[in-house]
Design a protein around this motif. Structure first.
Motif, PDB file in Angstrom:
ATOM      1  N   ASP A 167      48.410  61.004  40.109  1.00  0.00           N
ATOM      2  CA  ASP A 167      48.104  61.184  41.525  1.00  0.00           C
ATOM      3  C   ASP A 167      49.010  60.288  42.368  1.00  0.00           C
ATOM      4  OD1 ASP A 167      47.058  61.112  44.047  1.00  0.00           O
ATOM      5  OD2 ASP A 167      45.029  60.530  43.441  1.00  0.00           O
ATOM      6  N   ASN A 204      48.823  59.200  45.199  1.00  0.00           N
ATOM      7  CA  ASN A 204      48.189  58.237  46.091  1.00  0.00           C
ATOM      8  C   ASN A 204      47.774  56.947  45.381  1.00  0.00           C
ATOM      9  OD1 ASN A 204      48.342  59.639  48.491  1.00  0.00           O
ATOM     10  ND2 ASN A 204      46.470  60.783  48.084  1.00  0.00           N
ATOM     11  N   LEU A 205      47.861  56.922  44.045  1.00  0.00           N
ATOM     12  CA  LEU A 205      47.355  55.746  43.336  1.00  0.00           C
ATOM     13  C   LEU A 205      48.178  54.493  43.619  1.00  0.00           C
ATOM     14  CD1 LEU A 205      46.244  57.128  39.865  1.00  0.00           C
ATOM     15  CD2 LEU A 205      44.913  56.767  41.936  1.00  0.00           C
ATOM     16  N   PRO A 208      50.144  53.861  46.315  1.00  0.00           N
ATOM     17  CA  PRO A 208      49.816  53.417  47.673  1.00  0.00           C
ATOM     18  C   PRO A 208      48.442  52.758  47.747  1.00  0.00           C
ATOM     19  CG  PRO A 208      50.803  55.582  47.775  1.00  0.00           C
ATOM     20  CD  PRO A 208      50.662  55.252  46.313  1.00  0.00           C
ATOM     21  N   ALA A 209      47.464  53.298  47.028  1.00  0.00           N
ATOM     22  CA  ALA A 209      46.131  52.694  47.060  1.00  0.00           C
ATOM     23  C   ALA A 209      46.198  51.262  46.552  1.00  0.00           C
ATOM     24  CB  ALA A 209      45.150  53.520  46.220  1.00  0.00           C
ATOM     25  N   ALA A 210      46.914  51.058  45.450  1.00  0.00           N
ATOM     26  CA  ALA A 210      47.040  49.707  44.906  1.00  0.00           C
ATOM     27  C   ALA A 210      47.753  48.796  45.900  1.00  0.00           C
ATOM     28  CB  ALA A 210      47.806  49.751  43.585  1.00  0.00           C
ATOM     29  N   ARG A 211      48.758  49.356  46.571  1.00  0.00           N
ATOM     30  CA  ARG A 211      49.509  48.550  47.533  1.00  0.00           C
ATOM     31  C   ARG A 211      48.625  48.103  48.696  1.00  0.00           C
ATOM     32  NH1 ARG A 211      53.187  46.486  48.411  1.00  0.00           N
ATOM     33  NH2 ARG A 211      54.898  47.543  49.412  1.00  0.00           N
ATOM     34  N   THR A 212      47.818  49.010  49.228  1.00  0.00           N
ATOM     35  CA  THR A 212      46.976  48.613  50.358  1.00  0.00           C
ATOM     36  C   THR A 212      45.931  47.596  49.921  1.00  0.00           C
ATOM     37  OG1 THR A 212      45.441  50.434  50.015  1.00  0.00           O
ATOM     38  CG2 THR A 212      47.220  50.818  51.569  1.00  0.00           C
ATOM     39  N   LEU A 213      45.598  47.592  48.630  1.00  0.00           N
ATOM     40  CA  LEU A 213      44.610  46.627  48.166  1.00  0.00           C
ATOM     41  C   LEU A 213      45.223  45.253  47.916  1.00  0.00           C
ATOM     42  CD1 LEU A 213      42.636  49.008  45.821  1.00  0.00           C
ATOM     43  CD2 LEU A 213      41.771  47.911  47.885  1.00  0.00           C
ATOM     44  N   GLY A 214      46.534  45.149  48.059  1.00  0.00           N
ATOM     45  CA  GLY A 214      47.147  43.826  47.964  1.00  0.00           C
ATOM     46  C   GLY A 214      48.168  43.660  46.861  1.00  0.00           C
ATOM     47  N   ALA A 215      48.495  44.739  46.133  1.00  0.00           N
ATOM     48  CA  ALA A 215      49.459  44.611  45.053  1.00  0.00           C
ATOM     49  C   ALA A 215      50.881  44.747  45.602  1.00  0.00           C
ATOM     50  CB  ALA A 215      49.213  45.675  43.997  1.00  0.00           C
TER      51      ALA A 215
END
Ligand SMILES: Nc1ncnc2c1ncn2[C@@H]1O[C@H](COP(=O)(O)OP(=O)(O)OP(=O)(O)O)[C@@H](O)[C@H]1O
Ligand SMILES: [Mg+2]
Lengths: 289, 359
Positions: free
Chosen positions: A181, A183-184, A186-193
């Motif tokens: 996916d 979006n995974l 980007p999702a990790a990036r927005t969470l701080g990675a």
């Protein structure tokens, strides 16, 4: 629940053609080879039908064969690891690019298959040989007076293997990256990675199945090769496959060739079986469960 | 928690202008909805705030500070994706704890926070399951929990409910609003569903083709649309072209086809200015069908019912009035009007809005 335990023949109808092909083209010929390994070679191309373990005894006691097995194992591992590292990068690039003509990149990957693998291997002589492109450039630039020797050694063999097997690795990794996916990360990036952390924590683990499949393929393909070392290697750069070639083609000792062939089959088969266990790729039982 | 300002934001992908111009403010602690049809640039706007896209020009301010050049992982924003984007190889607990790891939260605090977050989204005890072992609605809650557990400055939600079925969607929207209210985080919610926008928002930003069409509270946007686009996008509206006949201190008097003279209170015609003609926007539920013309303060026209869309308590009528068809959404008092019935279409003059012809 009770129903699912009953024997359901339908999968077997679908499997039957390929099973028949495997039996006719693999199992039966390999059985002949196994039988042949008990024959006795008397002179060049003269065999005696027998049931004796002389060939097997030679295999188990002659350290020449053991060296070849270790060499093959070592080289296969080197080629696999290098191909995994070198293949991941283009696979990642092709999977992530927003370039509209992605199919073109994939076509470029498959394009080399249109040229005979022997010709592709031979081409390295023109690149790395004493009169090859690299030495030509080096001497023209005045960096060296005498050609740098790059050919007919283990390095050249590794280069040749990687050249030929890399597309298998790239395609396998690509397929697995493509299924993730988008979006995974980007999702990790927005969470701080950071980009690297997002890759390591999300994309890399999710692409492991493709990496594993590609690695297995390259390992087995390398382990069973003999042409590349023959063309690009020096006298000491032989693999187990070259011993088979020598036994069958040069020494005309077919019983020994049969023994060695069967051994290679069993060894590579063992690798596949062990590896599938380890990587959890053996989903067959689940599929039929 | 922080306010967000978009200053003159533009975004192009090659020749495609995804966002042509956006100048909006999202107040601290408010729930703001970006509403608009597919492809109008809502996701692009949200992704620019989160840092996943870079604006072609303009500034993004979070809490008064320009963040254009702050990398994504340092922005401290919670983003909830339409397709949840949970990590399939991690348990629910690990998914929620993902963002805490990068914030130096200790192991025991992480466990507490994960439990709290799961309580907030009302899914306690699922820490050890994997995302595929949860239903769509449950996965959506986990995605929300994962985004709020990091205590983001801003919560960004990109059509988080659109993958759910209708009933679940309505439950989740009440719940989502309640959670937002409780934790008080500035929230920006993207949807193309007008009822979702009206039900949940403190403020609605209506977008169309890369531009902001109107910004306002739900009632304002609904009752006083700034353009024909807004009027027809939010609920069903009838639009009548009408000429201005006269204007006095209280009303603009129009000549509308079939209805004749309509005096529209100035409060409903603020955008008119001195335009010689305009568009009369009449909400479907403000048009009443009756057996006889209405009394004072109303205008009427004669029509014939062409189609009835019966919905239980209410009915949607399509009425032919001369050469135009009007829509009316009425409560059913005893029996709905039948197809072919001759009716009076009654309109309270205070119930329509007037826009200048070009809007
Ligand atoms: N990466 C991209 N490259 C090129 N064009 C893009 C890209 N992303 C979006 N667009 C274009 O920008 C416009 C706005 O897209 P966006 O995704 O913001 O729309 P949206 O309002 O979120 O729509 P939807 O409701 O369908 O999600 C569309 O015309 C789209 O085709
Ligand atoms: Mg979108």
């Amino acid at each position: 629940m009770a129903e699912s335990k009953e024997f359901d023949p339908r999968p077997w109808y679908l499997l039957a053609p390929s099973m028949l092909a495997i039996i006719a083209l693999v199992v039966i010929p390999m059985s002949f080879i196994l039988v042949y390994s008990f024959y006795e070679n008397i002179d060049l191309a003269i065999d005696r039908v027998a049931f004796q373990f002389g060939n097997w005894q030679e295999l188990l006691t002659d350290s020449y064969y053991h060296t070849a097995i270790w060499k093959t194992l070592r080289l296969s591992i080197i080629v696999t690891v290098l191909a995994a590292v070198l293949g991941y990068i283009p696979a990642y690039f092709i999977a992530m690019t927003k370039y509209r003509h992605k199919w073109l990149l994939l076509l470029l990957l498959i394009l080399p298959f249109w040229v005979s693998f022997i010709i592709r291997t031979l081409s390295w002589i023109h690149i790395m040989g004493n009169q090859g492109a690299i030495n030509g450039i080096l001497m023209w630039l005045g960096l060296t007076d005498t050609p740098v020797s790059m050919m007919f050694n283990e390095f050249a063999v590794i280069v040749g293997f990687i050249h030929v097997f890399l597309p298998y690795m790239i395609l396998n990794i690509y397929v697995s990256l493509e299924g993730i996916d988008e979006n995974l990360e980007p999702a990790a990036r927005t969470l701080g990675a950071t980009p690297w952390q997002a890759f390591r924590e999300v994309t890399l683990p999710l692409s492991l199945p493709g990496l594993a499949a590609g690695s297995l393929l390259v390992f087995v393909l390398t382990g069973g090769s003999y042409v590349t070392p023959l063309i690009l290697g020096g006298p000491g750069d032989f693999l187990f496959g070259n011993l088979i070639y020598d036994a069958v083609v040069v020494e005309l000792n077919w019983p020994m060739g049969a023994t060695l062939s069967f051994t290679l089959l069993v060894l590579l088969g063992l690798v596949v079986a062990l590896y599938s266990r380890l990587m959890g790729m053996n989903q067959l039982s689940k599929a039929f469960g | 928690m922080a306010r967000v300002d978009l200053k003159n934001i533009k975004k192009s992908y090659g020749a495609v202008q995804a966002v042509k111009q956006a100048d909006v403010t999202f107040e601290e602690g408010s729930f703001t909805t970006l509403l608009g049809p597919s492809g109008c640039g809502k996701t692009t706007l949200l992704r620019m705030i989160s840092g996943l896209e870079t604006p072609t020009s303009g500034d993004i301010l979070v809490g008064g500070k320009r963040v254009n050049d702050v990398p994504i992982h340092k922005r401290n924003l919670g983003l909830v994706f339409q397709n949840y984007a949970l990590f399939p190889h991690r348990t629910i607990g690990e998914n929620i704890a993902f963002g805490l790891k990068y914030r130096g939260v200790s192991k025991s605090d992480t466990a507490t926070k994960v439990t709290e977050a799961l309580d907030i989204v009302r899914l306690p005890g699922v820490e050890d399951r994997y995302p595929t072992q949860l239903s769509g609605g449950q996965q959506q809650r986990i995605a929300l929990a994962r985004a709020i557990v990091i205590e983001p400055d801003v919560l960004l939600l990109d059509e988080p409910l659109s993958a759910l079925d209708a009933n679940l969607r309505e439950d989740m929207r009440v719940e989502l609003k309640a959670i937002q209210h409780r934790i008080g985080v500035t929230s920006i919610f993207v949807t193309h569903d007008q009822s979702e926008a009206l039900a949940m928002s403190d403020k609605i930003i209506v977008m169309s083709a890369g531009r902001v069409e109107q910004v306002g509270a739900p009632e304002e946007v609904y009752n006083n649309p700034a353009s024909e686009f807004v009027a027809s996008f939010l609920g069903a509206s009838n639009i009548l072209e009408a000429k201005v006949i006269s204007k006095d201190a209280k009303n603009i008097v129009l000549d509308a086809p079939h209805f004749g003279k309509i005096p529209v209170p100035l409060a409903q015609a603020q955008r008119m200015g001195d335009a010689p003609s305009g568009k009369l926007v009449i909400r479907a539920e403000k048009l009443r069908l009756a057996d006889k013309p209405g009394d004072t303060n109303t205008v009427s026209a004669n029509g014939v019912v062409e189609a009835v869309d019966y919905q239980g308590q209410i009915a949607r009528y399509f009425v032919r009035v001369g050469d135009i068809q009007l829509q009316a959404l009425n409560m059913i008092e005893s029996r709905p009007f039948a197809i072919g019935a001759e009716v009076s279409v009654v309109l309270k003059t205070a119930d329509c809005a007037l826009l200048p012809a070009g809007a």
